[in-house]
Design an enzyme around this catalytic site. Structure first.
Site, PDB file in Angstrom:
ATOM      1  N   ARG A  66      -4.136 -26.681   6.904  1.00 18.11           N
ATOM      2  CA  ARG A  66      -4.173 -26.985   5.466  1.00 18.11           C
ATOM      3  C   ARG A  66      -5.576 -26.757   4.885  1.00 18.11           C
ATOM      4  O   ARG A  66      -5.739 -26.489   3.710  1.00 18.11           O
ATOM      5  CB  ARG A  66      -3.687 -28.421   5.193  1.00 18.11           C
ATOM      6  CG  ARG A  66      -3.757 -28.818   3.718  1.00 18.11           C
ATOM      7  CD  ARG A  66      -2.870 -29.996   3.362  1.00 18.11           C
ATOM      8  NE  ARG A  66      -3.047 -31.123   4.251  1.00 18.11           N
ATOM      9  CZ  ARG A  66      -4.072 -31.980   4.209  1.00 18.11           C
ATOM     10  NH1 ARG A  66      -5.029 -31.847   3.308  1.00 18.11           N
ATOM     11  NH2 ARG A  66      -4.141 -32.975   5.065  1.00 18.11           N
ATOM     12  N   TYR A 119       4.827 -17.161 -18.332  1.00 15.66           N
ATOM     13  CA  TYR A 119       5.848 -17.579 -17.381  1.00 15.66           C
ATOM     14  C   TYR A 119       6.294 -19.006 -17.721  1.00 15.66           C
ATOM     15  O   TYR A 119       5.458 -19.868 -18.029  1.00 15.66           O
ATOM     16  CB  TYR A 119       5.255 -17.518 -15.971  1.00 15.66           C
ATOM     17  CG  TYR A 119       6.265 -17.778 -14.896  1.00 15.66           C
ATOM     18  CD1 TYR A 119       7.257 -16.852 -14.608  1.00 15.66           C
ATOM     19  CD2 TYR A 119       6.238 -18.973 -14.175  1.00 15.66           C
ATOM     20  CE1 TYR A 119       8.190 -17.091 -13.617  1.00 15.66           C
ATOM     21  CE2 TYR A 119       7.168 -19.213 -13.174  1.00 15.66           C
ATOM     22  CZ  TYR A 119       8.143 -18.267 -12.910  1.00 15.66           C
ATOM     23  OH  TYR A 119       9.067 -18.515 -11.930  1.00 15.66           O
ATOM     24  N   ASP A 191      -3.040 -14.806 -15.568  1.00  9.22           N
ATOM     25  CA  ASP A 191      -1.939 -14.553 -14.628  1.00  9.22           C
ATOM     26  C   ASP A 191      -1.764 -13.035 -14.581  1.00  9.22           C
ATOM     27  O   ASP A 191      -1.350 -12.422 -15.563  1.00  9.22           O
ATOM     28  CB  ASP A 191      -0.668 -15.249 -15.133  1.00  9.22           C
ATOM     29  CG  ASP A 191       0.520 -15.082 -14.183  1.00  9.22           C
ATOM     30  OD1 ASP A 191       0.508 -14.154 -13.361  1.00  9.22           O
ATOM     31  OD2 ASP A 191       1.468 -15.891 -14.290  1.00  9.22           O
ATOM     32  N   LYS A 216       6.016 -11.691  -5.740  1.00 12.84           N
ATOM     33  CA  LYS A 216       6.432 -10.511  -6.494  1.00 12.84           C
ATOM     34  C   LYS A 216       5.826  -9.248  -5.872  1.00 12.84           C
ATOM     35  O   LYS A 216       6.034  -8.992  -4.715  1.00 12.84           O
ATOM     36  CB  LYS A 216       6.047 -10.691  -7.957  1.00 12.84           C
ATOM     37  CG  LYS A 216       6.373 -12.094  -8.533  1.00 12.84           C
ATOM     38  CD  LYS A 216       7.851 -12.371  -8.651  1.00 12.84           C
ATOM     39  CE  LYS A 216       8.177 -13.820  -8.986  1.00 12.84           C
ATOM     40  NZ  LYS A 216       7.529 -14.365 -10.154  1.00 12.84           N
TER      41      LYS A 216
HETATM   42  C1  LIG Z   1       7.212 -15.640 -10.588  1.00 13.10           C
HETATM   43  C2  LIG Z   1       6.039 -15.871 -11.445  1.00 13.10           C
HETATM   44  C3  LIG Z   1       5.263 -17.021 -11.312  1.00 13.10           C
HETATM   45  C4  LIG Z   1       5.611 -18.117 -10.350  1.00 13.10           C
HETATM   46  O1  LIG Z   1       5.596 -17.662  -9.030  1.00 13.10           O
HETATM   47  P1  LIG Z   1       6.480 -18.274  -7.827  1.00 13.10           P
HETATM   48  O2  LIG Z   1       6.058 -17.475  -6.670  1.00 13.10           O
HETATM   49  O3  LIG Z   1       7.921 -18.116  -8.214  1.00 13.10           O
HETATM   50  O4  LIG Z   1       6.122 -19.724  -7.716  1.00 13.10           O
HETATM   51  C5  LIG Z   1       4.153 -17.150 -12.134  1.00 13.10           C
HETATM   52  N1  LIG Z   1       3.833 -16.210 -13.047  1.00 13.10           N
HETATM   53  C6  LIG Z   1       4.567 -15.089 -13.201  1.00 13.10           C
HETATM   54  C7  LIG Z   1       4.167 -14.090 -14.235  1.00 13.10           C
HETATM   55  C8  LIG Z   1       5.690 -14.881 -12.412  1.00 13.10           C
HETATM   56  O5  LIG Z   1       6.425 -13.783 -12.568  1.00 13.10           O
END
Ligand SMILES: *Cc1c(COP(=O)(O)O)cnc(C)c1O
Length: 403
Positions: A66, A119, A191, A216
């Site tokens: 951790r 998001y 992001d 992603k």
């Molecule tokens: C999917 C996504 C998130 C969150 O990610 P997870 O891996 O599902 O927790 C945050 N920002 C964007 C733009 C996303 O597409």
């Protein structure tokens, strides 16, 4: 501690594919070409003094997973390299990365300015979670830097941006937001999930920290849940402390999967850009489609800013069906190559229809105010052949219009 492997593959100035293939590899402690997976929760300590030293350290690599783990460290080095940051921190999901990037440095009484198109989970942190701890957030029109400026208060500590962002792939001027943050001494965080480090590097445009859902495109195969924060060494030290306490640590095997995915990131991202451009062009001429949202189309309101700050326009687009709700359901249910599923950035093309899926509980008027119309379709291009995607869409759109 094992001897550090000889420095090699320093690909810092190399091209994007070379950097993806070799990123982080000089941080491996082993001669194994594939990164070793340190599948362990804890590490044997040679003596009490080492234990004391590690317990006092920031992110020691071999104390307790951790707190740090060599497999995770290697992925962190790779991501810092690809985003052009000093350091990185990997997490168990994109939301863990978002939470840590947002919470780090905030305290009761602080204020956050964020773009209104972001998001859904990020927006919920701002509107639901932060207020419970005495932090207020103002959501502003995200395509306009002036709207961020107007929302700044004396206690504003964070400006949050996401670009491009759903539902219409709206684009924010990152250099403009970075300048605003610097003028007011406010941390800026972006992001960068949709763009990927291949198409856009917010840190190089002056943004202080970036986070990703590595679920992603970074991992790219829809087989892992992961996240990352990248920024200055100082910010990542603070973020590490938040991570250590909240605990959403990435497991070593999933870190390995993300590293495997990263090796082909440049190839995949460029192919997704090409597919999205071809699909967007096809859709913009289709009689069943009223509007296509893709930053790569000159008709997109963010096209000029996107051209300036992105080296590719990404694999995501959305479009509006003239037939509304019913046509949307029919389309997503009649596709054969394209898969109906949430998520994005993977090798397979995914589609979803927010009005009949993720946003059914939201009243139509409120939904439409956020840009999610009845006929809006979200489309994440994979790496299939563009011709097959277009043929599938063509037959699906014909069925959607006919019945
Ligand atoms: C999917 C996504 C998130 C969150 O990610 P997870 O891996 O599902 O927790 C945050 N920002 C964007 C733009 C996303 O597409």
């Amino acid at each position: 501690m094992p001897r550090r492997a000889a420095r090699r593959n320093d690909a810092g100035t190399a091209g994007e594919s070379t950097r993806c293939v070799h990123a982080g590899s000089r941080h491996s402690r082993s001669a194994a070409l594939s990164p070793p997976i340190y599948q362990t929760a804890t590490f044997r300590l040679p003596n009490a003094a080492t234990g004391a030293r590690f317990c006092d350290a920031v992110a020691p690599a071999e104390l307790y997973t951790r707190w740090g783990n060599p497999t995770l460290k290697q992925l962190e080095a790779a991501l810092a390299e690809l985003e052009g940051g000093e350091a990185a921190l990997v997490t168990a999901s994109g939301m863990a990365a978002a939470s840590i990037a947002i919470l780090t440095g905030l305290k009761k009484g602080d204020h956050v300015v964020g773009g209104s198109a972001a998001y859904a989970g990020t927006l919920e942190i701002e509107t639901e979670l932060l207020p419970r701890f005495g932090v207020e957030a103002s959501l502003v029109e995200n395509t306009d830097v002036e709207s961020y400026r107007r929302a700044i208060r004396p206690n504003t500590k964070l400006i949050l941006v996401e670009t491009p962002a759903n539902p219409t792939l709206s684009v924010t001027d990152l250099a403009g937001v970075a300048r605003l943050g610097r003028q007011h001494g406010i941390r800026t965080v972006a992001d960068n999930t949709f763009a990927t480090p291949i198409n856009q590097n917010p840190l190089r445009l002056g943004i202080d920290a970036v986070f990703h859902s590595a679920t992603k495109a970074l991992s790219g195969h829809s087989d892992v849940s992961a996240g990352a924060v990248v920024g200055s060494r100082r910010f990542i030290r603070e973020a590490w402390y938040t991570l250590k306490l909240l605990g959403p640590v990435l497991n070593p095997f999933d870190a390995w999967l993300v590293m495997r995915g990263l090796r082909t990131l440049a190839l995949r991202a460029r192919r997704q850009n090409e597919n999205a451009q071809a699909v967007a062009r096809f859709l913009s001429r289709h009689p069943a489609v009223s509007r296509v949202h893709y930053p790569g189309l000159p008709s997109h309101p963010g096209h000029r800013v996107a051209r300036r700050q992105m080296s590719g326009f990404g694999g995501l687009l959305s479009f509006d069906l003239k037939g509304g709700l019913k046509a949307g359901v029919r389309l997503v249910e009649s596709l054969k190559v394209i898969t109906l599923a949430v998520s994005l950035g993977g090798v397979e093309t995914l589609v979803q229809h927010p009005a009949s899926m993720s946003h059914t509980m939201i009243p139509k008027k409120a939904r439409e105010e956020t840009g999610i119309t009845d006929g809006l379709i979200r489309f994440s291009c994979g790496i299939e052949d563009a011709g097959d995607l277009i043929a599938d869409l063509d037959q699906g759109l014909r069925k959607a219009a006919r019945r």
